[in-house]
Write an enzyme that holds these catalytic residues in place. Sequence first.
Site, PDB file in Angstrom:
ATOM      1  N   LYS A 195       0.848  -1.210   0.000  1.00 42.01           N
ATOM      2  CA  LYS A 195       0.000   0.000   0.000  1.00 42.01           C
ATOM      3  C   LYS A 195       0.877   1.252   0.000  1.00 42.01           C
ATOM      4  O   LYS A 195       2.082   1.164   0.260  1.00 42.01           O
ATOM      5  CB  LYS A 195      -0.900  -0.019   1.241  1.00 42.01           C
ATOM      6  CG  LYS A 195      -0.136   0.039   2.560  1.00 42.01           C
ATOM      7  CD  LYS A 195      -1.033  -0.177   3.772  1.00 42.01           C
ATOM      8  CE  LYS A 195      -0.223  -0.173   5.058  1.00 42.01           C
ATOM      9  NZ  LYS A 195      -1.036  -0.567   6.232  1.00 42.01           N
ATOM     10  N   ARG A 201     -10.815  -0.028  14.758  1.00 43.20           N
ATOM     11  CA  ARG A 201     -10.643   0.772  13.555  1.00 43.20           C
ATOM     12  C   ARG A 201     -11.591   0.151  12.538  1.00 43.20           C
ATOM     13  O   ARG A 201     -12.792   0.317  12.647  1.00 43.20           O
ATOM     14  CB  ARG A 201      -9.157   0.719  13.130  1.00 43.20           C
ATOM     15  CG  ARG A 201      -8.739   1.828  12.209  1.00 43.20           C
ATOM     16  CD  ARG A 201      -7.229   1.826  11.946  1.00 43.20           C
ATOM     17  NE  ARG A 201      -6.787   0.662  11.173  1.00 43.20           N
ATOM     18  CZ  ARG A 201      -5.519   0.470  10.795  1.00 43.20           C
ATOM     19  NH1 ARG A 201      -4.570   1.331  11.133  1.00 43.20           N
ATOM     20  NH2 ARG A 201      -5.184  -0.594  10.086  1.00 43.20           N
ATOM     21  N   HIS A 244      -6.494  -7.380  12.790  1.00 48.74           N
ATOM     22  CA  HIS A 244      -5.261  -6.574  12.804  1.00 48.74           C
ATOM     23  C   HIS A 244      -4.918  -6.239  14.257  1.00 48.74           C
ATOM     24  O   HIS A 244      -5.807  -5.975  15.056  1.00 48.74           O
ATOM     25  CB  HIS A 244      -5.494  -5.309  11.981  1.00 48.74           C
ATOM     26  CG  HIS A 244      -4.257  -4.546  11.598  1.00 48.74           C
ATOM     27  ND1 HIS A 244      -3.121  -5.145  11.095  1.00 48.74           N
ATOM     28  CD2 HIS A 244      -3.985  -3.216  11.623  1.00 48.74           C
ATOM     29  CE1 HIS A 244      -2.209  -4.198  10.824  1.00 48.74           C
ATOM     30  NE2 HIS A 244      -2.707  -3.030  11.152  1.00 48.74           N
ATOM     31  N   ARG A 288       0.991 -10.832   6.998  1.00 52.91           N
ATOM     32  CA  ARG A 288       0.872  -9.616   6.172  1.00 52.91           C
ATOM     33  C   ARG A 288       1.938  -8.589   6.535  1.00 52.91           C
ATOM     34  O   ARG A 288       1.632  -7.492   7.010  1.00 52.91           O
ATOM     35  CB  ARG A 288      -0.498  -8.953   6.378  1.00 52.91           C
ATOM     36  CG  ARG A 288      -1.715  -9.787   6.074  1.00 52.91           C
ATOM     37  CD  ARG A 288      -2.981  -8.918   6.088  1.00 52.91           C
ATOM     38  NE  ARG A 288      -3.099  -8.089   7.271  1.00 52.91           N
ATOM     39  CZ  ARG A 288      -3.720  -8.432   8.403  1.00 52.91           C
ATOM     40  NH1 ARG A 288      -4.304  -9.609   8.498  1.00 52.91           N
ATOM     41  NH2 ARG A 288      -3.754  -7.607   9.425  1.00 52.91           N
ATOM     42  N   TYR A 313      15.103  30.442   6.361  1.00 54.24           N
ATOM     43  CA  TYR A 313      13.976  31.264   6.820  1.00 54.24           C
ATOM     44  C   TYR A 313      13.937  31.403   8.336  1.00 54.24           C
ATOM     45  O   TYR A 313      14.082  30.410   9.058  1.00 54.24           O
ATOM     46  CB  TYR A 313      12.652  30.626   6.381  1.00 54.24           C
ATOM     47  CG  TYR A 313      12.402  30.670   4.897  1.00 54.24           C
ATOM     48  CD1 TYR A 313      12.469  31.863   4.182  1.00 54.24           C
ATOM     49  CD2 TYR A 313      12.060  29.502   4.214  1.00 54.24           C
ATOM     50  CE1 TYR A 313      12.212  31.877   2.812  1.00 54.24           C
ATOM     51  CE2 TYR A 313      11.797  29.522   2.854  1.00 54.24           C
ATOM     52  CZ  TYR A 313      11.878  30.711   2.157  1.00 54.24           C
ATOM     53  OH  TYR A 313      11.622  30.725   0.805  1.00 54.24           O
ATOM     54  N   CYS A 371      13.201  24.019   3.904  1.00 53.68           N
ATOM     55  CA  CYS A 371      12.378  24.792   2.972  1.00 53.68           C
ATOM     56  C   CYS A 371      11.636  23.834   2.043  1.00 53.68           C
ATOM     57  O   CYS A 371      11.778  22.622   2.148  1.00 53.68           O
ATOM     58  CB  CYS A 371      13.260  25.730   2.149  1.00 53.68           C
ATOM     59  SG  CYS A 371      14.352  26.729   3.183  1.00 53.68           S
ATOM     60  N   ASP A 415      12.159  23.243  -1.043  1.00 54.29           N
ATOM     61  CA  ASP A 415      13.005  22.592  -2.036  1.00 54.29           C
ATOM     62  C   ASP A 415      14.436  22.335  -1.595  1.00 54.29           C
ATOM     63  O   ASP A 415      15.215  21.764  -2.338  1.00 54.29           O
ATOM     64  CB  ASP A 415      13.082  23.477  -3.286  1.00 54.29           C
ATOM     65  CG  ASP A 415      11.734  24.053  -3.641  1.00 54.29           C
ATOM     66  OD1 ASP A 415      10.839  23.248  -3.936  1.00 54.29           O
ATOM     67  OD2 ASP A 415      11.576  25.290  -3.585  1.00 54.29           O
TER      68      ASP A 415
HETATM   69  C1  LIG Z   1      -0.339  -1.642   6.850  1.00 54.95           C
HETATM   70  C2  LIG Z   1      -0.969  -2.914   7.235  1.00 54.95           C
HETATM   71  C3  LIG Z   1      -0.220  -4.092   7.406  1.00 54.95           C
HETATM   72  C4  LIG Z   1       1.289  -4.093   7.400  1.00 54.95           C
HETATM   73  O1  LIG Z   1       1.719  -3.527   8.614  1.00 54.95           O
HETATM   74  P1  LIG Z   1       3.291  -3.431   8.964  1.00 54.95           P
HETATM   75  O2  LIG Z   1       3.309  -2.937  10.352  1.00 54.95           O
HETATM   76  O3  LIG Z   1       3.860  -2.455   8.006  1.00 54.95           O
HETATM   77  O4  LIG Z   1       3.848  -4.771   8.804  1.00 54.95           O
HETATM   78  C5  LIG Z   1      -0.891  -5.270   7.623  1.00 54.95           C
HETATM   79  N1  LIG Z   1      -2.243  -5.299   7.689  1.00 54.95           N
HETATM   80  C6  LIG Z   1      -2.996  -4.180   7.581  1.00 54.95           C
HETATM   81  C7  LIG Z   1      -4.467  -4.268   7.695  1.00 54.95           C
HETATM   82  C8  LIG Z   1      -2.398  -2.952   7.363  1.00 54.95           C
HETATM   83  O5  LIG Z   1      -3.151  -1.852   7.266  1.00 54.95           O
END
Ligand SMILES: *Cc1c(COP(=O)(O)O)cnc(C)c1O
Length: 357
Positions: free
Chosen positions: A17, A115, A147, A203, A245, A292, A294
């Site tokens: 992602k 979440r 998660h 994951r 700045y 800044c 850039d």
């Molecule tokens: C981003 C994400 C992951 C990966 O998490 P890491 O901490 O980067 O390994 C796995 N599952 C879900 C649902 C996520 O949003």
Amino acid sequence: MTKLRAATTAQVMAVVKADGYGHGAVPCARAALEGGATWLGVCTLAEALELRAAGIEAPVLAWLIGPGQPLHQAIEADVDLSAAGVDQLAEIVTAATVVGEPARVHLKIDTGLHRNGATAQTWPALLEAAAKAEADGLIEVIGVWSHFVYADAPGHETIDQQLVAFGEALDVAESFGITPQLRHIANSAATLTRTDAHFDLVRPGIAVYGLSPIAGETFGLRPAMTAHARVLLTKQVGPDEGVSYGHTYQTRSDTTLALVPLGYADGVPRAASNVGPIAVNGKRYTIAGRVCMDQVMLDCGDDGVHPGDEAILFGPGDRGEPTATDWADAIGTINYEIVTRFGSGRVPRTFAGERHG
Ligand SMILES: *Cc1c(COP(=O)(O)O)cnc(C)c1O
């Protein structure tokens, strides 16, 4: 990937992602698949379709699906979809009816993060709807998933609590006749520290890019991203001169200032003003004054820094340069945010060892 592949007997879903955490989703997806991942994970439908448009055929799960999205495109492109509630599932079922093939669905249970995901209260209704849609040939339940809240704090009590809640959710699913091929809950931290949480698939995201999810441990991972530029200009100035700045930095003596042409438009956090580390010719400096849009300035004393010298913001650390984790520590964030910021700006990306052009 090799380390992650070796860390589990489960399938590995490489999470790509946010443009592969700023590293480039498509090349990272290809590299991860070559390294033994069999699945790809993304947040949005658009991210999943980008992988398909690049010709990547591996299974892809997209998990953050808002109302009114073109779900028929996902089904036609063989993208797995997450569903966390009956309304979401109903949209998927409608799209599957239009396309005329079953949608591949992963049902998400909220085991404590609060979440995304169905609560324990709404879980049975989701399962009932899923079982019916599956019986009608409109969906195939591929996965049940969740998660972690706090997998980056090994031993945290929520980890065991969530595993218990996940087990209960799987039992309830079974009572509705839903026995998915893929049960999954482990992110990078749990992949690296909790084999009992691997189930059928893990994951990992951040660890795929060689960065550790856990403070103070590297797990032997090697960061993939190096952010660097060439010094564009140097100049001599005297003591007590303000730099950049707002003149938040003052020189102390006669010195060489070096201009590094990267700024917040490129991913350098403005919060790195006067704290972000940058290595030039193997020596670390701290950004002098404000970041800044850039450019940033370094106060290099009489070190003999010249235009064209390589300035490394962060990299694997082999050449004494800071890491993304050092940057995160310097400004009070996490390495995830540092690398992701360098994703889609104007900084050109090159891929070491790329075999796909
Ligand atoms: C981003 C994400 C992951 C990966 O998490 P890491 O901490 O980067 O390994 C796995 N599952 C879900 C649902 C996520 O949003």
